[in-house]
Design a protein around this motif. Structure first.
Motif, PDB file in Angstrom:
ATOM      1  N   GLU A   1       2.667  -1.520  -0.403  1.00 36.88           N
ATOM      2  CA  GLU A   1       3.765  -0.546   0.332  1.00 36.88           C
ATOM      3  C   GLU A   1       3.824  -0.287   1.537  1.00 36.88           C
ATOM      4  O   GLU A   1       2.500  -0.017   1.905  1.00 36.88           O
ATOM      5  CB  GLU A   1       4.126   0.491  -0.772  1.00 36.88           C
ATOM      6  CG  GLU A   1       3.146   1.623  -0.757  1.00 36.88           C
ATOM      7  CD  GLU A   1       3.562   2.761  -1.522  1.00 36.88           C
ATOM      8  OE1 GLU A   1       4.602   2.625  -2.409  1.00 36.88           O
ATOM      9  OE2 GLU A   1       2.963   3.656  -1.616  1.00 36.88           O
TER      10      GLU A   1
ATOM     11  N   GLU B   1       2.535  -2.958  -6.104  1.00 39.43           N
ATOM     12  CA  GLU B   1       2.688  -3.777  -4.779  1.00 39.43           C
ATOM     13  C   GLU B   1       2.344  -3.083  -3.649  1.00 39.43           C
ATOM     14  O   GLU B   1       2.039  -1.640  -3.479  1.00 39.43           O
ATOM     15  CB  GLU B   1       4.258  -3.891  -4.637  1.00 39.43           C
ATOM     16  CG  GLU B   1       4.953  -4.708  -5.829  1.00 39.43           C
ATOM     17  CD  GLU B   1       4.605  -6.098  -5.747  1.00 39.43           C
ATOM     18  OE1 GLU B   1       4.203  -6.741  -6.811  1.00 39.43           O
ATOM     19  OE2 GLU B   1       4.542  -6.698  -4.443  1.00 39.43           O
TER      20      GLU B   1
ATOM     21  N   GLN C   1      -2.066  -0.342  -1.011  1.00 34.74           N
ATOM     22  CA  GLN C   1      -1.910  -0.743  -2.096  1.00 34.74           C
ATOM     23  C   GLN C   1      -2.765  -0.164  -3.250  1.00 34.74           C
ATOM     24  O   GLN C   1      -4.002  -0.167  -3.077  1.00 34.74           O
ATOM     25  CB  GLN C   1      -2.135  -2.444  -2.503  1.00 34.74           C
ATOM     26  CG  GLN C   1      -1.978  -3.118  -3.199  1.00 34.74           C
ATOM     27  CD  GLN C   1      -1.938  -4.615  -3.188  1.00 34.74           C
ATOM     28  OE1 GLN C   1      -2.462  -5.095  -2.256  1.00 34.74           O
ATOM     29  NE2 GLN C   1      -1.204  -5.340  -4.071  1.00 34.74           N
TER      30      GLN C   1
END
Length: 123
Positions: A46, A44, A39
């Motif tokens: 991921e 976000e 992150q």
């Protein structure tokens, strides 16, 4: 109770390498899938790479050919070898585990998380 503790992050120049480690304790079994997520600020969390209980591997397109995930079930360790690092790899990297053998790439599918280790790649 499951605990995951990451280590190995740091500051590295572009093109360099790092190896992240995740030590698992508690009721994590060799049949359980594990993964690395990352992150970056404002982004976000991921998936980076995941490994199933049977050794199947997933790697995100952005890291294929550069990052390698592996596990040592006898030691309850998960690793991420990161080569040819790029500035865009800068993020906090998290180890995750799920109660199930199959690989999943959604963060909501993982039951346990470590605190993360920072990786910073300078240009």
């Amino acid at each position: 109770q499951v605990q995951l503790v990451e280590s190995g992050g740091g500051l590295v120049q572009a093109g360099g390498s790092l190896r992240l480690s995740c030590a698992a304790s508690g009721s994590i079994f060799r049949s359980d899938a594990m993964a690395w997520f990352r992150q970056a600020p404002g982004s976000e969390r991921e998936p980076v790479a995941a490994i199933s209980g049977t050794g199947s591997i997933y790697a995100a397109n952005s890291v294929k050919g550069r990052f390698t995930i592996s596990r040592d079930d006898a030691k309850k360790m998960l690793y991420l070898q990161m080569n040819s690092l790029k500035p865009e790899d800068t993020a906090k990297y998290y180890c995750a585990a799920r109660e199930g053998a199959l690989i999943r790439t959604m963060k909501g599918d993982y039951d346990y998380w470590g605190q993360g280790t920072q990786v910073t790649v300078s240009s």
